[in-house]
Design an enzyme around this catalytic site. Structure first.
Site, PDB file in Angstrom:
ATOM      1  N   GLU A   1      -0.362   6.535   1.630  1.00 35.67           N
ATOM      2  CA  GLU A   1      -1.245   5.509   1.519  1.00 35.67           C
ATOM      3  C   GLU A   1       0.040   4.128   1.472  1.00 35.67           C
ATOM      4  OE1 GLU A   1      -3.932   5.367  -1.832  1.00 35.67           O
ATOM      5  OE2 GLU A   1      -2.269   4.620  -3.109  1.00 35.67           O
TER       6      GLU A   1
ATOM      7  N   TYR B   1      -5.191  -2.519   2.303  1.00 37.08           N
ATOM      8  CA  TYR B   1      -4.810  -1.329   1.728  1.00 37.08           C
ATOM      9  C   TYR B   1      -5.246  -0.650   2.988  1.00 37.08           C
ATOM     10  CZ  TYR B   1      -6.057   3.432  -0.115  1.00 37.08           C
ATOM     11  OH  TYR B   1      -5.856   4.699  -0.353  1.00 37.08           O
TER      12      TYR B   1
END
Ligand code: GDP
Ligand code: MN
Length: 381
Positions: free
Chosen positions: A189, A101
């Protein structure tokens, strides 16, 4: 403002982030044609403004064009977090060796853009933060210098031991920062950022939230707005120049000024109620704004009572009263209305309301209690 994955990917690609190609389809047939063009296994991905699409069945692998057609048909019938899926992204499937991530958010405490990176990507990052916080590293960025190469390398080594992969990830982090800054984003993101069995580092998902206050100076970004994917009440409010946020309660609130609106919502909660919305009609409210505000609030079937809380300063309370009367004449209310107003021209306002069979209160506590009691059928307070 939210944008779709495919739009965020287009932006990320412009900044050099490696992302598999992809095309958007609105029908199963279109999806099939795109899959035929790419050849091989593809991923069909619901394009909605919601996370967790994978868990909701909105992200599926399909091996043949025929399978893509039936998979796309399935996904196009889905509602994810109550949002109907109208488009799918078709993209060649990547083989995944690991999922990480990487994201940037605006942190209001440090007043900086903060990187969050974790080698435990793919799933809910919130869950990782809660259960295994040691697997997330945070790094605030000094806006004067941006993300320096050594900082990017430090973060990248938290994700990958392999130097080549770390270098690739460091580059992606700097590219992500550039995309974030150039797009007026409040969040950017990539989850998952994957490694392939060949050792490549590739972004398979992209999410970006744009700060609404940046849109005036970024027409190209504003053009990405997809109204069909937004809550109808929020679209209406934006067009009427009202600051409106839909909530889950049943007391509709019409207030002038953000501070008073927050205080009003607090008080609704305090007296055992639940606000149906945040709505600020602004400082100088002409009757038209009030008409629009009521139209938006009454379109929410959850609303069981409406509370006006107006403190007249620049706002003339007689303008508000005229707006209420116009709105009700146009569209008679089906739920009880509580009006509290004081300040500029309140004597005129009370007179206007009275002539139209409406009462006004002056005490904020009493008005909120009354609205909550009406909304809950007398159960709360
Ligand atoms: P989200 O659930 O809305 O965040 O959607 P994602 O785009 O992140 O996809 C969810 C999951 O599907 C990912 O974490 C992957 O495990 C899987 N996935 C997505 N794209 C691919 C792909 O190209 N190949 C493979 N094998 N899995 C993928
Ligand atoms: Mn994802």
């Amino acid at each position: 403002m939210n944008i779709h994955e495919y739009q965020a990917k287009d932006i990320f690609r412009k900044f050099g982030i490696p992302i598999p190609p992809g095309e958007v389809a609105r029908t199963p047939e279109e999806a099939e044609a795109i899959a035929r063009k790419f050849g091989g296994t593809v991923v069909v991905k619901a394009q909605v403004h919601a996370g967790g699409r994978g868990k909701a069945g909105g992200v599926k692998l399909a091996k043949t064009p025929e399978e893509v057609k039936s998979t796309a048909a399935q996904i196009l019938k889905l509602r994810i977090k109550d949002i109907p899926v109208e488009k799918v992204l078709v993209t060649p499937a990547a083989d995944i060796a690991s999922e990480a991530y990487v994201g940037i958010i605006v942190d209001r405490v440090s007043k900086k853009a903060v990187f969050m990176v974790s080698p435990a990507g793919g799933i809910d990052i919130e869950e990782v933060a809660e259960k295994t916080p040691e697997k997330i590293v945070r790094h605030p960025v000094d806006p004067r210098y941006g993300l320096q190469s050594y900082e990017a390398m430090n973060l990248a080594f938290f994700l990958y031991k392999d130097v080549k992969q770390a270098r690739a990830a460091a580059k992606i982090l700097q590219q992500l920062y550039a995309a974030f800054m150039a797009s007026g984003a409040s969040l950017a993101e990539i989850n998952p950022l994957v490694t392939t069995p060949e050792g490549e580092v590739v972004a398979l998902d992209a999410k970006m939230v744009i700060d609404d206050n940046e849109l005036d100076r970024l027409p190209d970004i504003e053009a990405l707005r997809d109204e069909s994917a937004e809550a109808p009440s929020e679209v209406l409010a934006r067009k009427a120049n009202l600051t409106f946020i839909k909530l889950d309660g049943n007391v509709g609130c019409v207030v002038n000024g953000a501070g008073l609106a927050m205080a009003t919502m607090d008080l609704v909660k305090y007296y055992g109620g639940d606000p149906a919305n945040f709505l600020d009609i602004g400082g100088s409210s002409n009757p038209e704004k009030v008409v629009n505000a009521l139209r938006i609030i009454t379109s929410d079937p959850n609303v069981k009572a409406i509370l006006f809380n107006i403190f007249g300063g620049i706002t003339r309370t007689d303008d508000v009263a005229n707006g209420i009367v116009t709105a009700i004449n146009e569209n008679p209310l089906k739920v009880p209305l509580v009006i509290r107003l004081t300040g500029t021209n309140d004597e005129i306002a009370v007179k206007i309301l009275k002539e139209n069979g409406l009462a006004a209160m002056t005490d904020m506590d009493e008005a909120v209690q009354k609205a909550v009691s009406l909304a809950t059928g007398g159960k709360a307070t």
